[in-house]
Write a protein that holds these residues in place. Structure first.
Motif, PDB file in Angstrom:
ATOM      1  N   GLY A 265      -7.599   2.149 -11.774  1.00 21.76           N
ATOM      2  CA  GLY A 265      -6.795   2.394 -10.802  1.00 21.76           C
ATOM      3  C   GLY A 265      -6.235   1.297  -9.748  1.00 21.76           C
ATOM      4  O   GLY A 265      -5.711   0.951  -9.240  1.00 21.76           O
ATOM      5  N   ARG A 266      -6.950  -0.185  -9.631  1.00 18.75           N
ATOM      6  CA  ARG A 266      -7.025  -1.608  -9.200  1.00 18.75           C
ATOM      7  C   ARG A 266      -6.330  -2.520  -9.797  1.00 18.75           C
ATOM      8  O   ARG A 266      -5.496  -3.558  -9.323  1.00 18.75           O
ATOM      9  CB  ARG A 266      -8.538  -2.021  -8.698  1.00 18.75           C
ATOM     10  N   ARG A 267      -5.344  -2.143 -11.513  1.00 13.84           N
ATOM     11  CA  ARG A 267      -5.259  -2.750 -12.197  1.00 13.84           C
ATOM     12  C   ARG A 267      -3.775  -3.458 -11.545  1.00 13.84           C
ATOM     13  O   ARG A 267      -3.153  -4.524 -11.554  1.00 13.84           O
ATOM     14  CB  ARG A 267      -5.217  -2.764 -13.812  1.00 13.84           C
ATOM     15  N   ILE A 268      -3.280  -2.002 -11.222  1.00 17.50           N
ATOM     16  CA  ILE A 268      -1.817  -2.228 -10.864  1.00 17.50           C
ATOM     17  C   ILE A 268      -1.457  -2.841  -9.659  1.00 17.50           C
ATOM     18  O   ILE A 268      -0.839  -3.682  -9.537  1.00 17.50           O
ATOM     19  CB  ILE A 268      -1.110  -0.607 -10.764  1.00 17.50           C
ATOM     20  N   GLU A 269      -2.630  -2.442  -8.847  1.00 14.24           N
ATOM     21  CA  GLU A 269      -2.517  -3.415  -7.497  1.00 14.24           C
ATOM     22  C   GLU A 269      -2.769  -4.306  -7.737  1.00 14.24           C
ATOM     23  O   GLU A 269      -1.677  -5.933  -7.158  1.00 14.24           O
ATOM     24  CB  GLU A 269      -3.909  -2.424  -6.453  1.00 14.24           C
ATOM     25  N   LEU A 270      -3.368  -4.642  -8.375  1.00 16.42           N
ATOM     26  CA  LEU A 270      -3.573  -6.446  -8.640  1.00 16.42           C
ATOM     27  C   LEU A 270      -2.660  -7.419  -8.973  1.00 16.42           C
ATOM     28  O   LEU A 270      -1.897  -8.516  -9.000  1.00 16.42           O
ATOM     29  CB  LEU A 270      -4.449  -7.221  -9.601  1.00 16.42           C
ATOM     30  N   ALA A 271      -2.083  -6.262 -10.554  1.00 15.80           N
ATOM     31  CA  ALA A 271      -0.694  -7.105 -11.450  1.00 15.80           C
ATOM     32  C   ALA A 271       0.638  -6.598  -9.841  1.00 15.80           C
ATOM     33  O   ALA A 271       1.077  -7.527  -9.596  1.00 15.80           O
ATOM     34  CB  ALA A 271      -0.105  -6.010 -11.707  1.00 15.80           C
ATOM     35  N   LEU A 272       0.657  -5.930  -9.193  1.00 16.20           N
ATOM     36  CA  LEU A 272       1.983  -6.191  -7.996  1.00 16.20           C
ATOM     37  C   LEU A 272       1.278  -7.265  -7.252  1.00 16.20           C
ATOM     38  O   LEU A 272       2.004  -7.888  -6.817  1.00 16.20           O
ATOM     39  CB  LEU A 272       1.774  -4.454  -7.493  1.00 16.20           C
ATOM     40  N   TYR A 273       0.311  -7.260  -6.931  1.00 13.47           N
ATOM     41  CA  TYR A 273      -0.330  -8.649  -5.493  1.00 13.47           C
ATOM     42  C   TYR A 273       0.384 -10.175  -5.986  1.00 13.47           C
ATOM     43  O   TYR A 273       0.921 -10.336  -5.776  1.00 13.47           O
ATOM     44  CB  TYR A 273      -1.468  -8.522  -5.089  1.00 13.47           C
ATOM     45  N   CYS A 274      -0.069 -10.131  -7.278  1.00 11.82           N
ATOM     46  CA  CYS A 274       0.769 -11.367  -7.885  1.00 11.82           C
ATOM     47  C   CYS A 274       2.190 -11.264  -8.549  1.00 11.82           C
ATOM     48  O   CYS A 274       2.345 -12.526  -8.230  1.00 11.82           O
ATOM     49  CB  CYS A 274      -0.352 -11.683  -9.701  1.00 11.82           C
ATOM     50  N   THR A 275       2.796 -10.367  -8.901  1.00 10.75           N
ATOM     51  CA  THR A 275       4.631 -10.113  -9.228  1.00 10.75           C
ATOM     52  C   THR A 275       4.665 -10.902  -7.589  1.00 10.75           C
ATOM     53  O   THR A 275       6.016 -11.071  -7.827  1.00 10.75           O
ATOM     54  CB  THR A 275       4.599  -9.050  -9.481  1.00 10.75           C
ATOM     55  N   THR A 276       3.638 -10.088  -6.665  1.00 10.47           N
ATOM     56  CA  THR A 276       5.361 -10.627  -5.824  1.00 10.47           C
ATOM     57  C   THR A 276       5.029 -12.527  -5.037  1.00 10.47           C
ATOM     58  O   THR A 276       5.720 -12.819  -4.682  1.00 10.47           O
ATOM     59  CB  THR A 276       4.225 -10.253  -4.124  1.00 10.47           C
ATOM     60  N   GLN A 277       3.813 -12.933  -5.127  1.00 11.82           N
ATOM     61  CA  GLN A 277       3.544 -14.079  -5.645  1.00 11.82           C
ATOM     62  C   GLN A 277       4.728 -15.000  -6.828  1.00 11.82           C
ATOM     63  O   GLN A 277       4.927 -15.910  -6.010  1.00 11.82           O
ATOM     64  CB  GLN A 277       1.975 -14.696  -5.894  1.00 11.82           C
ATOM     65  N   ALA A 278       4.974 -14.244  -7.811  1.00 10.21           N
ATOM     66  CA  ALA A 278       5.481 -15.212  -8.396  1.00 10.21           C
ATOM     67  C   ALA A 278       6.678 -14.879  -7.695  1.00 10.21           C
ATOM     68  O   ALA A 278       7.379 -15.970  -7.767  1.00 10.21           O
ATOM     69  CB  ALA A 278       5.483 -14.248  -9.569  1.00 10.21           C
ATOM     70  N   ILE A 279       7.043 -13.665  -7.048  1.00  4.21           N
ATOM     71  CA  ILE A 279       8.731 -13.332  -6.773  1.00  4.21           C
ATOM     72  C   ILE A 279       8.951 -14.420  -5.270  1.00  4.21           C
ATOM     73  O   ILE A 279       9.865 -15.420  -4.717  1.00  4.21           O
ATOM     74  CB  ILE A 279       8.838 -12.064  -6.220  1.00  4.21           C
ATOM     75  N   ARG A 280       7.459 -14.495  -4.619  1.00  4.97           N
ATOM     76  CA  ARG A 280       7.927 -15.387  -4.133  1.00  4.97           C
ATOM     77  C   ARG A 280       8.130 -17.396  -4.372  1.00  4.97           C
ATOM     78  O   ARG A 280       8.633 -18.112  -3.257  1.00  4.97           O
ATOM     79  CB  ARG A 280       6.764 -15.427  -2.459  1.00  4.97           C
ATOM     80  N   THR A 281       7.258 -17.706  -4.895  1.00  4.36           N
ATOM     81  CA  THR A 281       7.973 -19.013  -5.803  1.00  4.36           C
ATOM     82  C   THR A 281       9.584 -18.805  -5.661  1.00  4.36           C
ATOM     83  O   THR A 281      10.066 -20.003  -6.030  1.00  4.36           O
ATOM     84  CB  THR A 281       7.139 -19.136  -6.782  1.00  4.36           C
ATOM     85  N   VAL A 282      10.406 -18.017  -7.214  1.00  3.01           N
ATOM     86  CA  VAL A 282      11.566 -18.224  -7.191  1.00  3.01           C
ATOM     87  C   VAL A 282      12.446 -17.983  -5.400  1.00  3.01           C
ATOM     88  O   VAL A 282      13.073 -19.094  -5.518  1.00  3.01           O
ATOM     89  CB  VAL A 282      11.563 -17.091  -7.888  1.00  3.01           C
ATOM     90  N   MET A 283      11.747 -17.339  -4.782  1.00  2.00           N
ATOM     91  CA  MET A 283      12.959 -17.969  -3.167  1.00  2.00           C
ATOM     92  C   MET A 283      12.529 -18.910  -2.822  1.00  2.00           C
ATOM     93  O   MET A 283      13.135 -19.605  -2.299  1.00  2.00           O
ATOM     94  CB  MET A 283      12.329 -16.507  -2.182  1.00  2.00           C
ATOM     95  N   ASN A 284      10.754 -19.202  -2.859  1.00  2.00           N
ATOM     96  CA  ASN A 284      10.989 -21.147  -2.426  1.00  2.00           C
ATOM     97  C   ASN A 284      11.721 -21.777  -2.725  1.00  2.00           C
ATOM     98  O   ASN A 284      12.355 -22.788  -1.756  1.00  2.00           O
ATOM     99  CB  ASN A 284       9.165 -21.598  -2.179  1.00  2.00           C
ATOM    100  N   VAL A 285      11.729 -21.811  -3.949  1.00  4.13           N
ATOM    101  CA  VAL A 285      12.137 -23.197  -4.668  1.00  4.13           C
ATOM    102  C   VAL A 285      14.230 -22.134  -4.297  1.00  4.13           C
ATOM    103  O   VAL A 285      14.932 -23.542  -4.320  1.00  4.13           O
ATOM    104  CB  VAL A 285      12.103 -23.076  -6.246  1.00  4.13           C
ATOM    105  N   GLY A 286      15.088 -21.200  -4.523  1.00  2.00           N
ATOM    106  CA  GLY A 286      15.982 -20.901  -4.236  1.00  2.00           C
ATOM    107  C   GLY A 286      15.993 -22.045  -2.504  1.00  2.00           C
ATOM    108  O   GLY A 286      17.328 -21.787  -2.191  1.00  2.00           O
ATOM    109  N   LEU A 287      15.075 -21.395  -1.926  1.00  2.00           N
ATOM    110  CA  LEU A 287      15.475 -22.311  -0.179  1.00  2.00           C
ATOM    111  C   LEU A 287      15.617 -23.410  -0.121  1.00  2.00           C
ATOM    112  O   LEU A 287      16.496 -24.710   0.573  1.00  2.00           O
ATOM    113  CB  LEU A 287      14.481 -21.737   0.725  1.00  2.00           C
TER     114      LEU A 287
END
Length: 338
Positions: A265-287
């Motif tokens: 039950g916790r695996r997907i939540e951790l995966a989604l959290y890391c996915t959020t952080q990964a997407i933030r890197t793309v946005m920060n680079v874009g900024l």
């Protein structure tokens, strides 16, 4: 028919409008909240598509998602740390358990560049504190030579995992204890032993996950860097340096195997959290690198993203509740008192 269609999508429209309340938050917090909602809306979309058999069900999809996100995070951590959110970067540095000078030396190793004089000075100081032998001017830099010159690869993996487990305990003890105290205090009163045993199991599993996650990262770098070099025809050219940098991406992907220590039950939540952080890197680079419309969208698009995400979440909540995880659905039931 039009009235029925409007009713069918009324929750979506309500969610889209209500999401504009994001403007009430400080500007610095909006992007994190919007991305968190976006990633969870994407999860619900995939679950709904799988429920309608538009997408296949993939075993261990949570581990695969974690692998992709971790590969991006690891690459940014090594080669572009400013792309990571500052608070997340501080957390990763702390859990990495290595001096900052060691981390800054890794890109030089993977890019086959000698360290700068300032970096060499910092490396020497930190190595002296750890009783590591000094690096001589003619020494060939490698991951083991910097990270664990007095240990074998397997010996470092074992000792580092043990140290990482102790660091992770400080993170996960409050993570598992506070929800028990806040949301289920009756369980402690009625079944204290069973509640504490269950909590202890969760703390141990989560700590094992985080410790092994970090250990696999260093092990992956140690193993994949020589492989990348062997497949690299000319490591001194820019293209060749990018090939060796792939060792960082590959090591990040290997980290995700540690997710198997966690409860299902916790695996997907951790995966989604890391996915959020990964997407933030793309946005920060874009900024930082974008111009004109790109920058404007990156700076002001979080409200539109949050609005679209809540439109989808509210539609699933009212019309396709089975596409949502039970924890999401229970949370929305509580929020809307329904």
């Amino acid at each position: 028919h039009a009235r029925g269609t409007t009713h069918y999508y009324s929750a979506s429209m309500a969610g889209a409008v209500a999401a504009w309340s994001l403007l009430l938050l400080p500007r610095g917090a909006r992007r994190a909240v919007a991305l968190g909602a976006c990633v969870r809306a994407l999860e619900v979309s995939v679950r709904l598509a799988a429920e309608k058999r538009l997408l296949p069900t993939v075993p261990h999809a949570d581990v695969a998602l974690m692998s992709v996100a971790s590969a991006r995070i690891m690459w940014c951590w090594l080669f572009n740390p400013d792309a990571l959110d500052p608070s997340y970067l501080a957390f990763v540095n702390r859990m990495g358990g290595k001096p900052i000078s060691f981390l800054k030396a890794i890109p030089h190793v993977l890019s086959l560049r000698p360290p700068t004089n300032k970096l060499a000075e910092n490396l020497g100081r930190d190595r002296k504190k750890l009783n590591f032998p000094p690096l001589m001017p003619g020494d060939r830099l490698s991951i083991p030579a910097i990270m664990h010159p007095n240990q074998s690869v397997t010996g470092h993996f074992a000792s580092y995992t043990r140290q990482g487990f102790l660091r992770a305990l400080k993170v996960y003890l409050p993570v598992h204890l506070l929800p028990l105290l806040i949301f289920n205090p009756k369980a402690i009163l009625h079944t204290p032993l069973a509640s504490l045993v269950k909590m202890a199991e969760g703390v141990i599993r989560s700590s094992l996950f985080l410790a092994t996650y970090c250990s696999l990262g260093w092990l992956g770098l140690t193993v994949t860097f020589p492989l990348a070099q062997s497949f690299n025809p000319n490591p001194l050219l820019p293209l060749g340096q990018n090939v060796t940098k792939l060792a960082g991406t590959t090591a990040g992907g290997l980290c995700a195997l540690a997710l198997l220590f966690e409860k299902q039950g916790r695996r997907i939540e951790l995966a989604l959290y890391c996915t959020t952080q990964a997407i933030r890197t793309v946005m920060n680079v874009g900024l930082k690198g974008g111009h004109g419309p790109v920058n404007r969208f990156m700076r002001h698009g979080e409200v539109a993203l949050f609005s679209a995400s809540w439109a989808l979440l509210m539609h699933a909540y009212t019309c396709h509740p089975t596409a949502m995880r039970r924890s999401y659905h229970r949370l929305l039931l509580r929020l809307f008192d329904t």
